[in-house]
Design a protein around this motif. Structure first.
Motif: not given
Length: 162
Positions: A116-127
């Protein structure tokens, strides 16, 4: 359509800011009613270093010195020390609430929150997220958010009309 979109974005942003302020106020009220007689020196040191790193980050982003950031924010040495103490107390009180209420973060919840955090903050992936943040810091953040969720759910909140 543009005005409607802009209005919706502004309303959403304002609502998110108001919610964050309310949650911070709840945490501060919990600190205010707590009887704190001391604190772990190591925790204070960690909070001081983290806040100083945040201010240094702002300084780097703006291309100025950390002293200039303090000046812009009108923070003197005493106010900085109080901020370090406040953050130490907040951390202690939220940890006590978590312990008393049995708030914990399972591995499954952690993985969900990372997504969720990665998506909300527009990261390409959790990695990509984990390249920028350490896992312990993220776990502490998620646990604090869960504790604030608990406070919000159980608080008697009144809304002041402006």
């Amino acid at each position: 359509a543009w005005r409607d979109t802009l209005r919706e974005e502004l309303h959403s942003s304002h609502e998110a800011d108001a919610t964050e302020t309310m949650r911070n106020d709840l945490a501060q009220q919990a600190v205010d009613v707590s009887q704190i007689t001391g604190y772990p020196k190591e925790l204070y040191k960690q909070k001081k270093e983290a806040l100083q790193a945040d201010y240094q980050g702002y300084a780097d982003m703006l291309g100025c010195s950390i002293d200039e950031i303090y000046e812009m924010l009108e923070l003197d040495e005493g106010e900085c020390e109080q901020e370090y103490l406040d953050e130490t107390y907040r951390t202690m009180v939220l940890a006590m609430i978590r312990q008393k209420e049995g708030i914990d973060l399972s591995e499954e919840q952690y993985q969900e929150k990372l997504q969720e955090y990665a998506k909300e903050n527009e990261y390409d992936s959790v990695e990509a997220l984990l390249e920028e943040y350490d896992e312990d810091g993220l776990k502490e953040y998620f646990l604090n958010e869960m504790t604030l969720d608990f406070l919000e759910e159980h608080a008697d909140i009144t809304v002041e009309e402006t």
